[in-house]
Design a protein around this motif. Sequence first.
Motif, mmCIF file in Angstrom:
data_model
loop_
_atom_site.group_PDB
_atom_site.id
_atom_site.type_symbol
_atom_site.label_atom_id
_atom_site.label_comp_id
_atom_site.label_asym_id
_atom_site.label_seq_id
_atom_site.Cartn_x
_atom_site.Cartn_y
_atom_site.Cartn_z
ATOM 1 N N HIS A 1 33.176 44.081 36.208
ATOM 2 C CA HIS A 1 32.542 43.093 35.353
ATOM 3 C C HIS A 1 31.027 43.207 35.382
ATOM 4 O O HIS A 1 30.370 43.271 34.352
ATOM 5 C CB HIS A 1 32.991 41.695 35.793
ATOM 6 C CG HIS A 1 32.626 40.633 34.820
ATOM 7 N ND1 HIS A 1 31.536 39.831 34.987
ATOM 8 C CD2 HIS A 1 33.199 40.246 33.656
ATOM 9 C CE1 HIS A 1 31.453 38.991 33.973
ATOM 10 N NE2 HIS A 1 32.445 39.213 33.161
ATOM 11 N N ARG A 2 30.501 43.252 36.597
ATOM 12 C CA ARG A 2 29.050 43.274 36.773
ATOM 13 C C ARG A 2 28.402 44.436 36.029
ATOM 14 O O ARG A 2 27.463 44.250 35.256
ATOM 15 C CB ARG A 2 28.775 43.409 38.268
ATOM 16 C CG ARG A 2 27.617 42.634 38.768
ATOM 17 C CD ARG A 2 27.429 43.018 40.230
ATOM 18 N NE ARG A 2 26.064 42.763 40.605
ATOM 19 C CZ ARG A 2 25.697 41.655 41.233
ATOM 20 N NH1 ARG A 2 26.572 40.735 41.551
ATOM 21 N NH2 ARG A 2 24.442 41.471 41.556
ATOM 22 N N MET B 1 40.229 27.899 35.496
ATOM 23 C CA MET B 1 39.524 28.054 34.207
ATOM 24 C C MET B 1 39.887 26.898 33.289
ATOM 25 O O MET B 1 41.055 26.625 33.034
ATOM 26 C CB MET B 1 39.969 29.373 33.580
ATOM 27 C CG MET B 1 39.227 29.693 32.312
ATOM 28 S SD MET B 1 39.930 31.142 31.525
ATOM 29 C CE MET B 1 39.013 32.414 32.330
ATOM 30 N N SER B 2 38.905 26.205 32.809
ATOM 31 C CA SER B 2 39.171 25.056 31.944
ATOM 32 C C SER B 2 39.435 25.545 30.526
ATOM 33 O O SER B 2 39.041 26.654 30.166
ATOM 34 C CB SER B 2 37.989 24.103 31.971
ATOM 35 O OG SER B 2 36.862 24.764 31.451
ATOM 36 N N PRO B 3 40.114 24.714 29.734
ATOM 37 C CA PRO B 3 40.511 25.155 28.396
ATOM 38 C C PRO B 3 39.335 25.620 27.545
ATOM 39 O O PRO B 3 39.468 26.553 26.763
ATOM 40 C CB PRO B 3 41.145 23.913 27.780
ATOM 41 C CG PRO B 3 41.396 22.975 28.883
ATOM 42 C CD PRO B 3 40.539 23.355 30.037
ATOM 43 N N GLY C 1 30.718 34.353 27.018
ATOM 44 C CA GLY C 1 31.899 33.525 26.839
ATOM 45 C C GLY C 1 31.651 32.252 26.050
ATOM 46 O O GLY C 1 32.085 31.168 26.433
ATOM 47 N N ASN C 2 30.925 32.343 24.966
ATOM 48 C CA ASN C 2 30.680 31.157 24.148
ATOM 49 C C ASN C 2 30.413 31.602 22.731
ATOM 50 O O ASN C 2 30.301 32.773 22.439
ATOM 51 C CB ASN C 2 29.448 30.406 24.653
ATOM 52 C CG ASN C 2 28.180 31.031 24.158
ATOM 53 O OD1 ASN C 2 27.644 30.649 23.128
ATOM 54 N ND2 ASN C 2 27.727 32.059 24.852
ATOM 55 N N GLY D 1 37.307 36.617 29.556
ATOM 56 C CA GLY D 1 36.703 35.847 30.635
ATOM 57 C C GLY D 1 36.567 36.691 31.884
ATOM 58 O O GLY D 1 37.230 37.718 32.035
ATOM 59 N N ARG D 2 35.718 36.218 32.770
ATOM 60 C CA ARG D 2 35.360 37.024 33.921
ATOM 61 C C ARG D 2 36.555 37.314 34.820
ATOM 62 O O ARG D 2 36.852 38.478 35.119
ATOM 63 C CB ARG D 2 34.273 36.289 34.703
ATOM 64 C CG ARG D 2 33.764 37.065 35.878
ATOM 65 C CD ARG D 2 32.397 36.604 36.308
ATOM 66 N NE ARG D 2 31.931 37.453 37.378
ATOM 67 C CZ ARG D 2 32.095 37.153 38.666
ATOM 68 N NH1 ARG D 2 32.682 36.023 39.004
ATOM 69 N NH2 ARG D 2 31.674 37.976 39.599
ATOM 70 N N GLU D 3 37.273 36.249 35.215
ATOM 71 C CA GLU D 3 38.368 36.440 36.177
ATOM 72 C C GLU D 3 39.399 37.412 35.638
ATOM 73 O O GLU D 3 39.806 38.355 36.304
ATOM 74 C CB GLU D 3 39.040 35.101 36.520
ATOM 75 C CG GLU D 3 38.277 34.278 37.533
ATOM 76 C CD GLU D 3 37.124 33.527 36.912
ATOM 77 O OE1 GLU D 3 36.968 33.617 35.667
ATOM 78 O OE2 GLU D 3 36.383 32.870 37.651
#
Lengths: 335, 339
Positions: free
Chosen positions: A236-237, A1-3, A83-84, A225-227
């Motif tokens: 999640h789904r 996962m990026s920052p 996620g935004n 976040g998803r993970e």
Amino acid sequence: MSPDTLPAAVRARRRTPLKTLGPGTWILILSVAVAALVVTFMTIDLKGNLGYVLPLRANKVAAMLLVAYAVGISTVLFQTVTGNRILTPSIMGFDALYILLQTFLAFTIGTQALMTMGAGTRFILEVVLMVGFSWLLYRWLFVGGGKSLHLVLLVGIVFGTLFRGISSLLQRLIDPSEFVVLQDLFFASFNNVDSSLLGVSALTILAASIAGWRIRNRFDVLALGRETAVNLGVNHRTTVTQVLVICSVLVAVSTALVGPITFFGLLVASVAYQLCSVFRHRYVLPIAVLLGAIALLGGQLTLERIFGFDTALSIVIEFIGGIVFIALLLKGSVK
Amino acid sequence: MITELSPTDTQPTTPRRRVLLLPALAVLAVVVLSITSLFIGVSDVSISTLLSDSSDGTAGRILLISRIPRTLAILLTGIALGVAGLLMQLMARNKFVEPSTVGTVESAMLGILVVTILVPAAPLLAKMGVAAVFGVAGTALFLLILQRVPLRNTLVVPLVGIMLGGIVGAVTTFFAYRFDLLQSLNSWMVGDFSGVLAGRYEFLWLVGALAVVGYIAADRFTVAGMGKDFTTNLGLNYRGVMALGLVLVSLISAVVVVTVGAVPFLGLVVPNLVSMLIGDNVRRSVPWVALLGAGLVLVCDILGRLIRYPYEIPVGTVLSVVGAATFLYLLLRSRRNVA
């Protein structure tokens, strides 16, 4: 996962002067402001036949509160799920889709049939179609991964343009007299909100809220976040689908009530994140709704009383919201 | 890699013949479409009515007053908007921009509105002038904002442009609403050739001429798109070239908006299609852009006239569907290519 995909919760920790007040305090202050605005709206310049004026004003206030609620909740939840902090249902073309569906129905079965079909059936049909679209969109967003937010945004905006284009094409094909009926269906501004529509909308919002309330504990987890959410045991789904259904219902309600306002949600949610020192939905959601109510009530009041003309509120919101949007892009908060 | 040095030797004869064949076909297609366009309409204009002695010359007059001007207007608009889009893309070095996605068109509309409010009796030429000045200002503002965007990736550029257009559009709607001009605003927002008559479209010849200027100067815009230092090193006046480009694009948009209204996405779709077909050599692509632009507007206008005959659907509406769909296709395709 990026920052940059890190949950909003982490980035929101940066304290700004506004955040020195706790979220609870903000909710209190904003509630008082909303109450004051409602009272002002109902009582200012009160003359003439009260039996006529008061219900008219109450209708307007109710419509504004419902829209503030629908837009505030749907935007924040949509941003949590995706996620935004810049995509909103409106920007992704949901309102335009709603109008397209209305037009399409009117085009295929006629406005007469549309009216006799009953608001309930029509509404369910539309919401089902919208949820279908949002599901496809969501699948496209997350399957394959590595999609830039900019691409998603641009695709959303162009989808909106496409939907509007098809709608106006269909509207041209419809009989002019039918078109008038249709236009009334779409652009019921705050001034001529149908009271029967208000009832249906309130009930729909209530149903969506109950559904949301049952899964409220999962919202904060989704924001991680998803993970992480999956690791923490959230399906999640399923949860995302539920949230998207709720969002679609709310968008349909607000578009049916006042027509499309592209940037309202973005505006309200952005300010709500600024005010809230802790990113938790139990604070952010009410703050967003209250801010929306203040913006609508205050804006409408200012326009009606100071400038002496109505319905231009959505234009003003569009203007300010557009500037906020560019500012967010310039700040590089979208990567 | 010696072959690359002498491309003429390595090119087989067939592609070269195709190079000649394709333009001929394209020109032919545009001519056929133009002739078709002349004979579509409510009043009966056909070869037989034109030639028959029994008619009192009505058909001929309709042809001269309405049909021929309309077809010419369509051709000129298509050519000019295609070229304007290409110039814009060269200057911003981005394939996803064109006058209607960077705020030029919206700014021009604001300009017309301002003149209409302040000097309602202003002649058409003055309106166009003011619209062009606003167009230049709006486009310059866009380029200015662009310089400040921290990461100037391909997709941020059109995003910023569309938003800027939205903001300017909101201001325009606000004042139009205030001054009860929403209806006339709508006529500028949706491009429509149905009002074109002899005497009401002639300014479009100006945009045709501007398109020719764009063709002559096309190479310079490619260079200017490479940046200021690069351009200056090659001995070109960077500011001069950019200013010329801004004025060309804004004038074309302004004149088109004033005479027929906004024709969205054309400048975006056409140069991209040409680039997919024949590549990015600007000098070679300008004639293609002109041809394809004219052809696309012709097709959309004919469609708009036939779908709900005898009523008309404005070309702007048809193009907003066709254009947006193509834009989506280009976006999703570009992603696949990059990834």
